[in-house]
Design an enzyme around this catalytic site. Structure first.
Site, PDB file in Angstrom:
ATOM      1  N   ARG B  28     -17.192 -66.221 -22.439  1.00 30.54           N
ATOM      2  CA  ARG B  28     -16.576 -67.129 -21.467  1.00 30.54           C
ATOM      3  C   ARG B  28     -17.003 -66.765 -20.035  1.00 30.54           C
ATOM      4  NH1 ARG B  28     -13.640 -67.360 -16.853  1.00 30.54           N
ATOM      5  NH2 ARG B  28     -12.484 -65.525 -17.563  1.00 30.54           N
ATOM      6  N   ASP B  29     -16.459 -65.699 -19.496  1.00 31.15           N
ATOM      7  CA  ASP B  29     -16.751 -65.347 -18.103  1.00 31.15           C
ATOM      8  C   ASP B  29     -18.228 -65.030 -17.919  1.00 31.15           C
ATOM      9  OD1 ASP B  29     -16.264 -64.791 -15.449  1.00 31.15           O
ATOM     10  OD2 ASP B  29     -15.480 -62.787 -15.792  1.00 31.15           O
ATOM     11  N   HIS B 221     -10.111 -55.988 -14.489  1.00 28.98           N
ATOM     12  CA  HIS B 221     -11.292 -56.845 -14.664  1.00 28.98           C
ATOM     13  C   HIS B 221     -12.199 -56.610 -13.458  1.00 28.98           C
ATOM     14  CE1 HIS B 221     -13.030 -60.836 -16.107  1.00 28.98           C
ATOM     15  NE2 HIS B 221     -13.572 -60.717 -14.910  1.00 28.98           N
ATOM     16  N   HIS B 223     -16.006 -56.412 -11.535  1.00 29.44           N
ATOM     17  CA  HIS B 223     -17.406 -56.859 -11.470  1.00 29.44           C
ATOM     18  C   HIS B 223     -18.232 -55.765 -10.820  1.00 29.44           C
ATOM     19  CE1 HIS B 223     -17.199 -61.279 -12.523  1.00 29.44           C
ATOM     20  NE2 HIS B 223     -15.966 -60.858 -12.687  1.00 29.44           N
ATOM     21  N   CYS B 254     -20.806 -63.314 -10.173  1.00 31.71           N
ATOM     22  CA  CYS B 254     -20.122 -64.205  -9.235  1.00 31.71           C
ATOM     23  C   CYS B 254     -21.163 -64.809  -8.309  1.00 31.71           C
ATOM     24  CB  CYS B 254     -19.102 -63.425  -8.433  1.00 31.71           C
ATOM     25  SG  CYS B 254     -18.270 -64.450  -7.200  1.00 31.71           S
ATOM     26  N   ASN B 263     -20.108 -58.963 -14.622  1.00 35.86           N
ATOM     27  CA  ASN B 263     -18.998 -58.169 -15.082  1.00 35.86           C
ATOM     28  C   ASN B 263     -19.450 -56.760 -15.461  1.00 35.86           C
ATOM     29  OD1 ASN B 263     -16.580 -60.161 -15.672  1.00 35.86           O
ATOM     30  ND2 ASN B 263     -18.441 -61.215 -16.293  1.00 35.86           N
TER      31      ASN B 263
END
Lengths: 325, 325
Positions: B28-29, B221, B223, B254, B263
């Protein structure tokens, strides 16, 4: 090139030191492990820009047999041409007495010797043995000290060795003791293949401490082969270590690791230190510019996350929506 | 593909948890932030391989408007086709009630909502406001809970925001409280632009704790935009956090950071956990193979240091001398 406003946010941790001395190893440990050989004038500009960026210890080159390290075959040409900045130290690596001769002829007043914590690596890298290497270094350190040179000892494979696997901490401390006994002023503990994790670092530093070698004489030298370098550095600082080796732009790498990653990138370290409010004296923006420029000379992007983020942000459009959801 | 024998060496730290649950966010991310859109059958194989590698929570996709996230436009096709493994949870992201309808039609029994800790990002990413987003999520969480679905809340920009700079911790806790008040079971604190450093993480988690939200309900979470993700994870675990988000092979990123890093890579996390003797249930070798395979589909190398080191070591010749000196 700029970082996001006010970031990283500064939050101090009382368990960490208030200042750290970064030993910049890019021109030596970094460049010697790059596939591209850099021209002497570019090296000189690199060394000068590192000093201009605020680095106070810049390991400049290595007086080693050019057959072993062709990337640094120009040491005798480069070193005397460095425009030495006041307050900046420029140590050089020497493998033996011949290297010491070269270093002293070139005007070096600080040297480093590079030992191994394991027998296999001493045989393969130094054509010696775990015991034999200290006999090899003894006259080097003795003469250097007699001439008033400062001497750093490197100890490699402190956490793991590609042939021997995990390295017993007692063996590492015993090897470190022999370097201190020879007369080194400072000992840099190297994770040459980048396999260490955080608590292993703590345990080794504690063992050095219990043997009388406190963190004030110890430096840490991590490679980012498995992405652990910064977490390990955090762990080492928690154990009181205040001298951290790093390589501008993450230059260099260990040919055994089969990866593109080398030393801990100075910029990534500086980002962490900035967030922790730990003094270091570096101008991050100038350093990123220097590493970007060197990456261009090497014809490949920098492996440093901070260099890629900040160098890449110059033309970034921050108004495009993120895909957060 | 193999790691050096006996490495990393296991050294436990009593201040750290004995086990960690990794929430795999790669499908997903990760994939939603990749330039290349992956075909549904490849996604299905990816999700299946992640479960086979031992991951027990695999965030599978997002039921979001395909105009916003074209990479995941196939959610309604992919999700029902997942060969769900016993003991593995497959949460999906939903932005609103329409997304919840889609997720439930597809058979999801666990969802996540994605909120912002800052007003600017709520406006830009959610076309809402800091306050308005909770009104938007309220009926989603209420219905999901009424239907017996587990709900995770994401809170983004917890440490810094590209427009607002440093984000006050009180503001983050206040936003987190509103998600808990809505009824989320777990809250994942996101460093969406990767700017946090270690002590900032500790401070935020302490503040959550003082407000009644202990680490048992919190996930982190990170990055790796500035290389800090693993050091920050170490810091969070020291504060008692036992749920860590990560992305196989470091997938994603991002778009604001101007960098190639996304990530925290699951593999880099696993290497650290292995060294610390922290249980996680992952077969690192299978995971590295999976991430290498996905990197081929994306047509670029993995940003994970461990993936590059271990995937690259398959054909490496370890008998070549290192250039340690």
């Amino acid at each position: 090139m700029s970082r996001p406003s006010g970031l990283p946010m500064v939050v101090r941790d009382p368990a960490l030191p208030t200042s750290v001395q970064i030993v910049e190893v890019g021109p030596r440990d970094g460049l010697q492990n790059e596939a591209t050989t850099i021209a002497p004038d570019v090296k000189l500009e690199f060394i000068d820009r590192l000093g201009a960026a605020g680095l106070r210890v810049v390991e400049a080159t290595s007086f080693v047999n050019p057959r072993w390290v062709p990337q640094l075959a120009d040491a005798a040409e480069v070193f005397p041409a460095i425009r030495q900045r006041p307050g900046v130290r420029y140590p050089v690596l020497v493998p033996n007495e011949r290297g010491l001769d070269g270093a002293m002829s070139a005007g070096a007043n600080e040297i480093a010797v590079f030992a191994s914590a394991t027998d296999t690596f001493a045989r393969r890298n130094l054509a010696s043995t775990l015991d034999g290497q200290f006999e090899m270094f003894a006259p080097v350190v003795r003469r250097a000290r007699a001439e008033g040179l400062r001497v750093r000892g490197y100890l490699s494979m402190c956490y793991g060795d590609p042939w021997e696997g995990a390295v017993p901490p007692d063996q590492v401390v015993a090897a470190g003791r022999r370097l201190f006994d020879l007369g080194v002023d400072e000992l840099s503990l190297g994770d040459t293949i980048g396999v260490a994790t955080a608590a292993q670092v703590t345990a080794l530093l504690e063992l050095f401490g219990r043997n009388g070698f406190g963190p004030e004489r110890l430096a840490v030298h991590f490679h980012d082969t498995y992405g652990q370098a910064l977490a390990n550095t955090l762990s080492a600082m928690r154990s009181g270590v205040r001298i951290v080796d790093a390589s501008a732009g993450g230059l260099g790498g260990c040919p055994f690791a089969g990866s593109a990653t080398g030393n801990l990138a100075t910029e990534d370290l500086v980002w962490m230190l900035d967030g922790l409010g730990i003094e270091h004296g570096i101008d991050l923006s100038r350093l990123v510019q220097t590493s970007s420029w060197m990456a261009d000379h090497l014809g490949r992007p920098s492996p440093s996350a901070v260099v890629r983020a900040l160098a890449g942000s110059a033309g970034a459009d921050r108004s495009e929506p993120a895909k957060g959801q």
